[in-house]
Design an enzyme around this catalytic site. Structure first.
Site, PDB file in Angstrom:
ATOM      1  N   ASP A  30       0.849  -1.190   0.000  1.00 52.11           N
ATOM      2  CA  ASP A  30       0.000   0.000   0.000  1.00 52.11           C
ATOM      3  C   ASP A  30       0.893   1.252   0.000  1.00 52.11           C
ATOM      4  O   ASP A  30       1.899   1.312   0.701  1.00 52.11           O
ATOM      5  CB  ASP A  30      -0.913  -0.013   1.238  1.00 52.11           C
ATOM      6  CG  ASP A  30      -2.068   0.973   1.109  1.00 52.11           C
ATOM      7  OD1 ASP A  30      -3.214   0.526   1.011  1.00 52.11           O
ATOM      8  OD2 ASP A  30      -1.812   2.199   1.102  1.00 52.11           O
ATOM      9  N   HIS A  46     -11.190  -6.617 -13.321  1.00 52.23           N
ATOM     10  CA  HIS A  46     -11.816  -5.512 -12.593  1.00 52.23           C
ATOM     11  C   HIS A  46     -13.174  -5.904 -12.014  1.00 52.23           C
ATOM     12  O   HIS A  46     -14.069  -6.308 -12.758  1.00 52.23           O
ATOM     13  CB  HIS A  46     -11.996  -4.303 -13.514  1.00 52.23           C
ATOM     14  CG  HIS A  46     -12.601  -3.121 -12.806  1.00 52.23           C
ATOM     15  ND1 HIS A  46     -11.842  -2.157 -12.176  1.00 52.23           N
ATOM     16  CD2 HIS A  46     -13.895  -2.782 -12.587  1.00 52.23           C
ATOM     17  CE1 HIS A  46     -12.643  -1.262 -11.630  1.00 52.23           C
ATOM     18  NE2 HIS A  46     -13.901  -1.615 -11.858  1.00 52.23           N
ATOM     19  N   ASN A  83     -13.065  -3.082   2.383  1.00 48.38           N
ATOM     20  CA  ASN A  83     -14.022  -1.983   2.525  1.00 48.38           C
ATOM     21  C   ASN A  83     -14.928  -1.980   1.291  1.00 48.38           C
ATOM     22  O   ASN A  83     -14.437  -1.986   0.159  1.00 48.38           O
ATOM     23  CB  ASN A  83     -13.274  -0.646   2.633  1.00 48.38           C
ATOM     24  CG  ASN A  83     -12.432  -0.563   3.888  1.00 48.38           C
ATOM     25  OD1 ASN A  83     -12.832  -1.046   4.945  1.00 48.38           O
ATOM     26  ND2 ASN A  83     -11.256   0.027   3.778  1.00 48.38           N
ATOM     27  N   THR A  91     -12.125   3.719  -1.032  1.00 51.84           N
ATOM     28  CA  THR A  91     -11.718   4.901  -1.808  1.00 51.84           C
ATOM     29  C   THR A  91     -11.254   4.526  -3.215  1.00 51.84           C
ATOM     30  O   THR A  91     -11.253   5.378  -4.097  1.00 51.84           O
ATOM     31  CB  THR A  91     -10.582   5.669  -1.095  1.00 51.84           C
ATOM     32  OG1 THR A  91      -9.474   4.790  -0.905  1.00 51.84           O
ATOM     33  CG2 THR A  91     -11.034   6.224   0.244  1.00 51.84           C
ATOM     34  N   HIS A  96     -10.296  -4.922  -3.491  1.00 52.35           N
ATOM     35  CA  HIS A  96      -8.977  -5.224  -2.923  1.00 52.35           C
ATOM     36  C   HIS A  96      -9.130  -5.704  -1.482  1.00 52.35           C
ATOM     37  O   HIS A  96     -10.035  -5.278  -0.768  1.00 52.35           O
ATOM     38  CB  HIS A  96      -8.048  -4.007  -2.983  1.00 52.35           C
ATOM     39  CG  HIS A  96      -8.656  -2.755  -2.447  1.00 52.35           C
ATOM     40  ND1 HIS A  96      -9.544  -1.979  -3.175  1.00 52.35           N
ATOM     41  CD2 HIS A  96      -8.523  -2.126  -1.243  1.00 52.35           C
ATOM     42  CE1 HIS A  96      -9.918  -0.944  -2.453  1.00 52.35           C
ATOM     43  NE2 HIS A  96      -9.312  -1.006  -1.268  1.00 52.35           N
ATOM     44  N   HIS A  98      -7.109  -5.744   2.025  1.00 53.82           N
ATOM     45  CA  HIS A  98      -5.971  -5.233   2.791  1.00 53.82           C
ATOM     46  C   HIS A  98      -5.441  -6.362   3.676  1.00 53.82           C
ATOM     47  O   HIS A  98      -6.229  -7.088   4.305  1.00 53.82           O
ATOM     48  CB  HIS A  98      -6.400  -4.108   3.738  1.00 53.82           C
ATOM     49  CG  HIS A  98      -6.949  -2.877   3.073  1.00 53.82           C
ATOM     50  ND1 HIS A  98      -6.205  -1.724   2.922  1.00 53.82           N
ATOM     51  CD2 HIS A  98      -8.176  -2.605   2.554  1.00 53.82           C
ATOM     52  CE1 HIS A  98      -6.955  -0.788   2.340  1.00 53.82           C
ATOM     53  NE2 HIS A  98      -8.147  -1.292   2.108  1.00 53.82           N
TER      54      HIS A  98
END
Ligand code: 5GP
Ligand code: ZN
Length: 110
Positions: A30, A46, A83, A91, A96, A98
């Site tokens: 990140d 995607h 998220n 955002t 993705h 984390h």
């Protein structure tokens, strides 16, 4: 997808520190780490968010990628976060996961 930063990272059109790659997924550090280890695992294809993920091969591949990354990095205590949507803190609108490690992490998250 055009103008998606993580699509561009997956295609290596923009630089990132890629630490793992397989047929379905890429993992990289990140840019703005929130822990000593902060890795993002993304599908090469995607998907805007978990809400859009409808491909079972990618679903299993993402979990396998997380396990391969943590094994490769010798991390066995970590937090995974996805998220989904702005109110949850998303955002970048390319799915993705984390991986956060290297410091004590509080619960519940903010
Ligand atoms: P989100 O808030 O969508 O769950 O997470 C997006 C993450 O992507 C953030 O932690 C942010 O630091 C990271 N990020 C945004 N743009 C880039 C970039 O261009 N390169 C890398 N390596 N990480 C990025
Ligand atoms: Zn994308």
């Amino acid at each position: 997808m055009e103008d998606c930063i993580f699509c561009k990272i997956a295609k290596k059109e923009i630089p990132s520190s890629i630490i793992y790659e397989d047929e379905y997924a890429v993992a990289f550090n990140d840019l703005n780490p929130q822990a000593p280890t902060h890795i993002l695992v993304i599908p090469k294809k995607h998907f805007t968010s978990l809400n859009d993920l409808d491909d079972e091969k990618t679903m299993s591949a993402l979990f396998k990628a997380v396990k391969n990354v943590t094994k490769k990095m010798n991390i066995n205590e970590y937090r995974t976060v996805i998220n989904t949507g702005e109110t949850a803190g998303q955002t970048v609108f390319h799915l993705h996961i984390h991986i956060l490690a290297g410091r004590p992490l509080k619960w519940p998250p903010g």
